[in-house]
Design an enzyme around this catalytic site. Structure first.
Site, PDB file in Angstrom:
ATOM      1  N   GLU A 109     -26.544  37.920 -33.493  1.00 19.61           N
ATOM      2  CA  GLU A 109     -25.497  37.463 -34.259  1.00 19.61           C
ATOM      3  C   GLU A 109     -26.235  37.531 -35.514  1.00 19.61           C
ATOM      4  O   GLU A 109     -25.670  37.555 -36.877  1.00 19.61           O
ATOM      5  CB  GLU A 109     -24.379  36.563 -34.000  1.00 19.61           C
ATOM      6  N   HIS A 112     -26.833  40.009 -37.567  1.00 24.76           N
ATOM      7  CA  HIS A 112     -25.821  40.602 -38.343  1.00 24.76           C
ATOM      8  C   HIS A 112     -25.862  39.973 -39.743  1.00 24.76           C
ATOM      9  O   HIS A 112     -25.523  40.735 -40.726  1.00 24.76           O
ATOM     10  CB  HIS A 112     -24.576  40.649 -37.436  1.00 24.76           C
TER      11      HIS A 112
END
Length: 237
Positions: A109, A112
């Site tokens: 994550e 991202h």
């Protein structure tokens, strides 16, 4: 008359429905794979004793992303990064866990978030597509159904298929976004020594299994689109 098989115009059941069945099987296998792999490495604790939330904070700070907040959300593997609010969400199964699996997911994550900061083109494209894809997914099947009910109206059915194809394009664009985030995560985990070499291997297996779910989902949607084209893309005289 369009289509063939059983039911009204072959719309409800026909041989091409096996394409949908194959897609469901593929997604189920991929889902089982990621669950089993995560469960395996969820039991492997990192030698550093660092939690996934702490690892995420370290990665973000190392990338200079002090503006990105990390928040705890409920759920199992519901982790995500929201580029609009610049918030990285870590789920119950990840937040306070010191496992190799949880740290790998948190780092993904963070990948991202780094993509967002670096203006990674596929991520920008995916974000720009969201409104159109939501519109298409909401109207595609109703449009096709109305077209069938109106004596197989070619325009409505074709328009519905085009709307449905937006989902396929979206999922294909998603693949490089997910693969790149995992690649960034593994590289950072190794360079920052958050995970040792043998632990990094476990995190890689978890992220690889997770990536396969996106591949399976894309494959299933492509098979669904193929079915629609086979059913309605020609006219039987």
């Amino acid at each position: 008359m369009y289509g063939y098989g059983y039911g009204y115009g072959g719309f409800f059941w026909d041989p091409t429905y096996y394409l949908v069945v194959i897609g469901v099987i593929i997604t189920m296998i991929a889902s089982m794979k990621v669950k089993n792999t995560y469960a395996r490495y969820e039991r492997v604790r990192s030698h550093s004793g660092i939690t996934a939330a702490e690892a995420a904070q370290k990665i973000l700070q190392g990338a200079g992303l002090y503006h990105v907040r990390i928040e705890h959300i409920h759920g199992h593997l519901t982790d995500n990064y929201d580029p609009r609010s610049k918030v990285l969400h870590l789920s119950d199964s990840t937040w306070n866990s010191t496992s190799v699996a949880a740290i790998g997911v948190a780092a993904h994550e963070c990948g991202h978030a780094i993509q967002d900061a670096k203006d990674y083109a596929p991520l920008r494209l995916r974000g720009a597509m969201v409104p159109a894809v939501n519109f298409g997914s909401m109207l595609s099947w109703p449009m096709i159904l109305v077209g069938v009910l109106l004596s197989f109206n070619h325009f409505l059915i074709t328009f519905g298929i085009v709307l449905f194809s937006l989902t396929v394009v979206f999922q294909l664009v998603t693949l490089p976004v997910e693969f790149d985030a995992s690649s960034r995560a593994l590289r950072i985990l190794g360079n920052s020594h958050i995970l040792y070499e043998e632990e990094l291997s476990g995190a890689k297996k978890v992220l690889k299994a997770a990536a396969l779910t996106y591949v399976a989902s894309a494959a299933a949607t492509i098979l669904q689109l193929l079915r629609l084209v086979l059913l309605f893309g020609r006219r039987d005289d």
